[in-house]
Write a protein that holds these residues in place. Sequence first.
Motif, PDB file in Angstrom:
ATOM      1  N   UNK B 122      -2.193 -15.631 -36.462  1.00  0.00           N
ATOM      2  CA  UNK B 122      -1.880 -16.975 -35.956  1.00  0.00           C
ATOM      3  C   UNK B 122      -1.565 -16.982 -34.460  1.00  0.00           C
ATOM      4  N   UNK B 123      -1.799 -15.856 -33.815  1.00  0.00           N
ATOM      5  CA  UNK B 123      -1.622 -15.816 -32.351  1.00  0.00           C
ATOM      6  C   UNK B 123      -2.972 -16.046 -31.665  1.00  0.00           C
ATOM      7  N   UNK B 124      -2.898 -16.445 -30.391  1.00  0.00           N
ATOM      8  CA  UNK B 124      -4.129 -16.674 -29.619  1.00  0.00           C
ATOM      9  C   UNK B 124      -4.918 -15.367 -29.495  1.00  0.00           C
ATOM     10  N   UNK B 125      -6.226 -15.446 -29.607  1.00  0.00           N
ATOM     11  CA  UNK B 125      -7.062 -14.236 -29.541  1.00  0.00           C
ATOM     12  C   UNK B 125      -6.900 -13.547 -28.182  1.00  0.00           C
ATOM     13  N   UNK B 126      -6.669 -14.345 -27.151  1.00  0.00           N
ATOM     14  CA  UNK B 126      -6.503 -13.791 -25.813  1.00  0.00           C
ATOM     15  C   UNK B 126      -5.323 -12.834 -25.698  1.00  0.00           C
ATOM     16  N   UNK B 127      -4.385 -12.927 -26.641  1.00  0.00           N
ATOM     17  CA  UNK B 127      -3.199 -12.060 -26.564  1.00  0.00           C
ATOM     18  C   UNK B 127      -3.387 -10.759 -27.352  1.00  0.00           C
ATOM     19  N   UNK B 128      -4.527 -10.585 -27.995  1.00  0.00           N
ATOM     20  CA  UNK B 128      -4.734  -9.383 -28.821  1.00  0.00           C
ATOM     21  C   UNK B 128      -4.991  -8.159 -27.932  1.00  0.00           C
ATOM     22  N   UNK B 129      -4.506  -7.012 -28.417  1.00  0.00           N
ATOM     23  CA  UNK B 129      -4.858  -5.756 -27.744  1.00  0.00           C
ATOM     24  C   UNK B 129      -6.275  -5.368 -28.186  1.00  0.00           C
ATOM     25  N   UNK B 130      -6.838  -4.324 -27.541  1.00  0.00           N
ATOM     26  CA  UNK B 130      -8.218  -3.920 -27.869  1.00  0.00           C
ATOM     27  C   UNK B 130      -8.338  -3.518 -29.335  1.00  0.00           C
ATOM     28  N   UNK B 131      -7.339  -2.798 -29.842  1.00  0.00           N
ATOM     29  CA  UNK B 131      -7.372  -2.371 -31.239  1.00  0.00           C
ATOM     30  C   UNK B 131      -7.256  -3.543 -32.199  1.00  0.00           C
ATOM     31  N   UNK B 132      -6.366  -4.494 -31.864  1.00  0.00           N
ATOM     32  CA  UNK B 132      -6.197  -5.689 -32.707  1.00  0.00           C
ATOM     33  C   UNK B 132      -7.491  -6.503 -32.732  1.00  0.00           C
TER      34      UNK B 132
END
Lengths: 262, 239
Positions: B122-132
């Motif tokens: 439910x978080x913005x995709x832009x905040x994901x790390x490379x692994x996430x």
Amino acid sequence: MNKFVKLISWEARRILRFPLLEIFLVLIMLSVVTEMFYVSQRMSEGSAPLLLSTSRRIVYLYGKWIAYNVSHTMSNIFIVSILTGSTLIGNFMAKEIENGTTKLYASHPISRSHIFISKYIVCFFSLALVPLLALLISVFMIDPRFPLYLMQNEREIISLLIVVLLMSFYITSVSVACSVFSRNVAMSLFGSIGILLVINIVSGDYSYLPGRSLSSLYVLFCGNQSYSSQIERTIAIVFLPLVGANLSFISYYLFTRRMELS
Amino acid sequence: MVELSELHKKYRNGTYAIKNIDFIFDEGVLGLIGPNGAGKSTMIKILMGLLRPSKGDAILLGENAFSNPAILKKVGILHEKPAYPPDVTGREFLEFMAVFKDLEKSDVNEACNIMKITGYIDKKIGSYSAGMLQRFGIADAILGKPNLVILDEPTSNLDPLGRIDVLNIIGALHTEAISFIVSTHILSELGKVCTDALILNEGRVIAEGKIGDLGRINDDKSTCDLEMIFLHYLREDIE
């Protein structure tokens, strides 16, 4: 059909998050408001009717000073819309092609024509919304006499709407074509702004070219037939839709049939 | 499931990314192997209808994906460097794509559970790390458990535990009749789940077939180590 509507609403939600839209809305407001104050001041001093009657550019508008006001601000709005449209569409279309987001969509069961059309529709209406809002808000907020006048004359409102839609169609088609041809944000941005501004500058000598033709079209749609020759009027009316439709078709064909999303 | 016939892809500068590939893959887990620039990603993009072949045909589940994108309802893909829109949440994106695949929200939840991404979906995709992002991309690919899942470098950006997770998931989903095409450089790990392999070099097929058959390197030696198999055929091709 339901999926297509869903796609449009998805793109609309995404473009509305674009902060430049608000920035340019403020810019347009400022350009309109400044003009409004200028004309209001002249009129309160009693010089506006004189100015209108002696200026060659607006002789045909004698007795219709509201038309002068809106048509004059039209050129300001056109320039700001060029910047808005080129930046918005460059970021929304060229950038997504360049960075691979379009490739990602096309890897799902969404047809390319739906992707293109949804983006086009959203860009077009977002771009049309900016000058429309700016004009209407400023007209209603700044001088209470203007809305009264407009309300008495439906033709003025319809003319304004037609010209703004034509203008947005023309800018959208040029910017989308630049995005699809270049597939690069910077090239799309500068290409689009360059082409549109050069044509705008050239329109000083050729009244049937946008943006001078936009002011002329507004006056023409308001019912004044005397500002130019029949040929110039015809070219002015035909130019924007013709260029817009051709560029849109070429962009559509390139995007859906030829483009390689690598 | 996948049928390539006389497939060519020539670039404008005259070089071939893919040269005359004939290949049929029915079902299983296919390891798509080759050195950098061998044409693996190009082949995947042609299959997905993103690139047009210069010559030949690429048929996916009996259809050409370029002319009939509806076939992609039955196919999931993870690209090598996926560019998900950063301004939406993972759930929003998956639910949006679920609409186009005629799936339910429960399918989204299932994919998230399989990939263990419920904590940040439910978080913005832009905040994901490379692994996430990699895990999210695989969740997108397996959304609704399609007939075929194509994974281009699925284990890049993942830590060792993440890699093992992904390979286990591939193995588990394969038992549910889902076929995979996996392109990766981590060959030693991939060998554990692959049933077939297609080895490419400079746009050509240098070896193809079941792992067991390819593993019979010579009369004395047989192996299931994909890395050894790959190196053997690559050396043969270079010589």
